[in-house]
Enzyme design. Structure first.
Site, PDB file in Angstrom:
ATOM      1  N   ASP A 163     -56.995  46.185  35.885  1.00 14.81           N
ATOM      2  CA  ASP A 163     -57.611  46.402  34.580  1.00 14.81           C
ATOM      3  C   ASP A 163     -56.754  45.838  33.454  1.00 14.81           C
ATOM      4  O   ASP A 163     -56.909  46.230  32.305  1.00 14.81           O
ATOM      5  CB  ASP A 163     -57.865  47.886  34.342  1.00 14.81           C
ATOM      6  CG  ASP A 163     -56.574  48.674  34.236  1.00 14.81           C
ATOM      7  OD1 ASP A 163     -55.524  48.119  34.598  1.00 14.81           O
ATOM      8  OD2 ASP A 163     -56.603  49.832  33.799  1.00 14.81           O
ATOM      9  N   ASP A 202     -64.492  42.432  38.496  1.00 17.58           N
ATOM     10  CA  ASP A 202     -63.700  41.981  37.345  1.00 17.58           C
ATOM     11  C   ASP A 202     -62.475  41.154  37.711  1.00 17.58           C
ATOM     12  O   ASP A 202     -61.766  40.685  36.814  1.00 17.58           O
ATOM     13  CB  ASP A 202     -63.240  43.159  36.469  1.00 17.58           C
ATOM     14  CG  ASP A 202     -64.387  43.790  35.697  1.00 17.58           C
ATOM     15  OD1 ASP A 202     -65.438  43.149  35.566  1.00 17.58           O
ATOM     16  OD2 ASP A 202     -64.230  44.930  35.220  1.00 17.58           O
ATOM     17  N   ASP A 354     -69.244  56.776  31.734  1.00 17.74           N
ATOM     18  CA  ASP A 354     -68.274  55.773  31.328  1.00 17.74           C
ATOM     19  C   ASP A 354     -67.126  56.391  30.529  1.00 17.74           C
ATOM     20  O   ASP A 354     -66.173  55.708  30.197  1.00 17.74           O
ATOM     21  CB  ASP A 354     -68.941  54.705  30.471  1.00 17.74           C
ATOM     22  CG  ASP A 354     -70.108  54.031  31.163  1.00 17.74           C
ATOM     23  OD1 ASP A 354     -70.125  53.995  32.398  1.00 17.74           O
ATOM     24  OD2 ASP A 354     -71.005  53.537  30.460  1.00 17.74           O
TER      25      ASP A 354
END
Length: 373
Positions: A163, A202, A354
């Protein structure tokens, strides 16, 4: 114009799945509480200013500052469709939503959530670096899927710096050597049956936070991971990160994907997009086809799209954290009827917050009900 890249909230339970044995004691009455420590997904760096239409809106553990694109496209509504059972896709018998359904028989929202959310197949995430147990945990899912004649969807999510230093930096492998060893053990649990692997969401689209050398090393490790997974189980289908239609331009994304092995049949069956996002299916189909065209490789490379929350498209204001007014998208299926689109999948389980409607990664019934009704 600059815009923030998008992210996903994922959680890794002790079993390595999106599973929580929650109760309502000591917490909000609207939140299924996890019984173990969870690992949220990333908060990424800004997208390149040259990206043509960046309006990314994945989910993150806490609301960072976002910069919306100059002229966001209006939200579009997906056509209504009759319910589908998911066909050959595997639905794991334990998840946060199923746990909530079982423990709240009198809740007026229960029937809607049970039929429209809990009854759908969804991906199983492995979001923590646990070399000693990962093979057994993967095998528990794949063997059960094979016994039922169903296709599991697995999400390995342990790449280092997954991340870019944001909310989900814990839980991943400490370095790429450790990650490579973890993937070897992950692959050992696949068995010989059909399985879909969503390889490291990602990891490609968000790689601009890395130095050129770090990016090259990551891409080499991803290419290796694809080869290892397909060598271990020739029936496995492995898909690489294509971001989504509001993020990087297809040509740029394809250039990175090629370096990560996504054009090689030894590593890849194609790309995935829209994980935990809201972009309309039609936009994702166009994006993924453009990425595949730019990528090259075998003509049978395809795409899978996360349709779990994209029934009304992305919010026009670019909101990414549990935005209001969203709806469930197309039901998970391996029969899309669309050229070069191999599957519509629910990679993000609808109702898992989220970080704005509930704690990051926890099932929040009010949000699930809003999406489903």
């Amino acid at each position: 114009m600059a815009a923030a890249a998008s992210v996903v909230v994922a959680v890794g339970a002790a079993t390595g799945m999106l599973t929580s044995f929650g109760d309502d004691g000591g917490g909000s009455a609207d939140e299924a509480r996890p019984a173990v420590t969870r690992t949220p997904r990333p908060q990424p760096p800004p997208a390149e200013p040259s990206t043509p239409a960046p309006a990314p809106a994945r989910t993150s553990a806490a609301p960072p500052v976002r910069v919306a694109s100059g002229t966001p496209a209006p939200a579009r509504t997906e056509p209504s469709r009759p319910a589908e059972p998911g066909g050959r896709l595997y639905r794991h018998p334990e998840s946060q939503v199923l746990d909530w359904v079982r423990t709240h028989p009198g809740d007026p929202r229960r029937d809607v959530i049970a039929s429209r959310v809990a009854g759908r197949p969804a991906a199983v995430w492995f979001a923590d670096h646990t070399p000693a147990t990962i093979t057994a945990r993967v095998r528990a899912v794949t063997s059960e899927g094979a016994a039922r004649g169903r296709v599991p969807v697995l999400v390995p999510y342990a790449i280092p710096a997954r991340d870019c230093g944001g909310h989900s930096q814990g839980g991943g492998a400490p370095d790429l050597d450790a990650y490579d060893a973890w993937i070897d053990r992950f692959a050992a649990g696949l068995g010989s049956g059909e399985v879909i692997v969503i390889l490291e969401p990602d990891s490609v689209a968000q790689a601009d936070c890395l130095s050129p050398a770090e990016r090259a090393d990551r891409f080499a490790s991803l290419a290796r991971a694809g080869r290892v997974l397909k060598d271990a189980d020739p029936a496995a289908r492995v898909y690489f990160d294509a971001g989504h239609s509001g993020w990087h331009a297809p040509a740029r994304q394809a250039a990175w994907l090629k370096r990560a092995g996504a054009a090689s049949p030894d590593s890849s069956d194609g790309v995935f997009s829209n994980v935990s996002n809201f972009h309309a299916t039609a936009d994702e189909i166009a994006h993924d086809r453009a990425v595949l065209d730019a990528l090259g490789g075998p003509a049978d490379l395809g795409a899978v799209i996360d349709t779990s929350r994209n029934g009304k498209g992305a919010p026009p204001d670019g909101e990414w954290c549990d935005p209001a007014g969203r709806k469930l998208g197309r039901a998970p299926t391996l029969d899309t009827g669309a050229a070069r689109v191999d599957a519509y999948l629910w990679v993000k389980l609808p109702g898992e917050s989220d970080g704005c409607r509930g704690r990051p990664g926890t099932f929040t019934p009010s949000y699930a009900y809003e999406l489903a009704r």
